[in-house]
Design an enzyme around this catalytic site. Structure first.
Site, PDB file in Angstrom:
ATOM      1  CD  GLU A  36     -26.334   3.263   1.901  1.00  0.00           C
ATOM      2  OE1 GLU A  36     -26.046   2.427   2.539  1.00  0.00           O
ATOM      3  OE2 GLU A  36     -27.177   4.281   2.590  1.00  0.00           O
ATOM      4  CB  CYS A  56      -0.968   0.009   1.227  1.00  0.00           C
ATOM      5  SG  CYS A  56      -1.960   1.383   1.180  1.00  0.00           S
ATOM      6  CB  THR A  70     -25.221   1.289  15.355  1.00  0.00           C
ATOM      7  OG1 THR A  70     -23.926   1.888  15.623  1.00  0.00           O
ATOM      8  CG2 THR A  70     -25.023   0.041  16.254  1.00  0.00           C
TER       9      THR A  70
END
Length: 456
Positions: free
Chosen positions: A426, A95, A355
């Site tokens: 999302e 990375c 959550t």
């Protein structure tokens, strides 16, 4: 007589709901702005990872708080060691973004530039972490008590238990962050921004409101005031120069020019190190990578089963070891005892990501989480894995497995999340779930090995 039906509209109520929704949206935007402001104050720039996570400010705050605590707050490891361990972890997945970012931070906290020439130039104590770094990154189920014992054995280069726990948390944090960077395409598209030379020192806590200067209410206001201050300094210098002779002015100008030239040269050299840090310098055994956990042709593989808080390490259909172990009951308390408060911060991350307000159902989130644990060798006996096949399409499972198990752009091309209709927030949420599930899995294996060492 007044008859009310469900179809009737109430303008005042509708208007109130619109206003309430707009207030919530504005509050979220203000929260993101505040987080970015704190990042600007503490680091002088907002990194690409934080920008990606900004659509979920509740999680971003938890993530930044944990990362800041691990890298900059009190702990047994010196600051240069922490960033070098982060470099080692990110290098396992090649990375470049994280390797470059932590290389720059390593130098800013006083790290020896010679260490950045490669792993062989690092102190022996850091090189001892190479094996457990490699195992946790690619095949965490192989983490054993013997690895812990090797690091903690008596000798000049041995690690203390507290140091090792912080190192393990750092390794797992950076490994999982590589998954997020890979999944969001940050490594391919982003270049670390150089830190402002006027940035505050690393010990500054961006989440301490008392540390945020009131003059930094907004970025534009900060820029305006800073320019005004600079102008005042220029005027004072000008008056002083007028009072002095031409010769002294020329000498001072010459010294200033030399100083600026030297500073510019230093910045160019630092940027060259930042942008051209080669991850391969910090890798040994580059062929060691993720292997399919459950191969049918093999007759001996370990399954890390969790059943009502019980962990079972077994061969196929043969129970070998039965011991109590779970994050909630054991991993949390162990890591919190050996590395103060980190358990609470990590637990807050795990809870926050599951959550977050999302269009994803609770069943879908659980399926993603448990699927990642499954491909990393952890199975829950009280979970019906048929739900994974029902809720996760094949392309989505391939994406999740690629991001979680081999986030390496040199071996696997960056694949887009196969849900075109999804909003960007999302998609980011899916990548956050992958990152946190992987983080917990690595920690479970590492903390279990440490527990076995302590009770041996």
């Amino acid at each position: 007589m007044i008859i009310c039906t469900n179809k009737m509209e109430y303008p005042l109520r509708t208007q109130y709901q619109r206003v309430q929704k707009q207030v919530m949206v504005n509050a979220e935007k203000e929260r993101v702005s505040l987080l970015f402001m704190k990042a600007l104050v503490s680091r002088g720039s907002v990194d690409a990872v934080s920008q990606q996570m900004a659509s979920h400010p509740q999680y971003l705050e938890s993530f930044l708080r944990t990362q800041h605590y691990i890298l900059h707050m009190d702990g047994p490891l010196p600051l240069p060691y922490r960033h070098y361990i982060a470099i080692m972890a990110a290098a396992r997945h090649r990375c470049s973004y994280l390797v470059s970012l932590h290389s720059a931070q390593f130098l800013r906290v006083g790290g020896d530039p010679l260490w950045l020439q490669g792993l062989e130039a690092a102190p022996p104590r850091l090189r001892l972490l190479d094996h457990i770094n490699k195992v946790l990154a690619h095949q965490p189920w192989l983490t054993a008590c013997s690895h812990i014992q090797t690091l903690l054995k008596t000798g000049e280069q041995c690690w203390s238990l507290a140091e090792l726990v912080q190192a393990v948390v750092l390794l797992a944090h950076c490994h999982s962050l590589c998954s997020f960077v890979f999944g969001s395409g940050t490594d391919a598209d982003s270049v670390p921004l150089p830190k402002s030379p006027n940035g505050t020192p690393p010990t500054f806590c961006p989440f301490d409101a008392a540390n945020v200067p009131l003059s930094l209410a907004t970025p534009s206001e900060h820029i305006t005031r800073r320019r005004s201050l600079d102008s005042s300094c220029d005027m004072a210098c000008l008056k002083e120069r007028i009072q002095k002779s031409q010769e002294e002015r020329e000498k001072r100008g010459e010294r200033l020019l030399q100083s600026q030239t030297l500073q510019q040269t230093d910045m160019e050299e630092e940027e060259e190190i930042i942008y051209f840090a080669d991850p391969s310098r910090f890798i040994t055994d580059p062929d060691f990578c993720y292997q399919e956990f459950a191969r049918r042709e093999e007759d001996h593989f370990q399954v890390f089963r969790v059943q009502d808080g019980l962990v079972v390490l077994s061969l196929i259909d043969v129970v070998l070891i039965l011991q109590d172990y779970s994050w909630e009951d054991h991993g949390f308390s162990l890591v919190n005892r050996l590395y103060s408060d980190i358990g609470h911060l990590l637990d807050d991350r795990f809870r926050s990501v599951t959550t977050l307000p999302s269009s994803h159902s609770a069943d879908l989130k659980r399926a993603i989480w448990n699927y990642i644990h499954c491909v990393l060798g952890i199975r829950y006996d009280d979970y019906d894995y048929g739900e994974v096949n029902q809720l996760l399409e094949r392309d989505l499972k391939l994406y999740i497995k690629a991001v979680a198990c081999f986030p390496d752009v040199t071996k696997t091309p960056v694949c887009l999340l196969p849900w075109a209709p999804l909003k960007p927030s999302e998609r980011i949420h899916v990548n956050l779930l992958v990152m946190e599930a992987r983080l917990q899995a690595e920690l479970l294996y590492a903390l279990r090995a440490i527990t076995q060492y302590m009770i041996a």
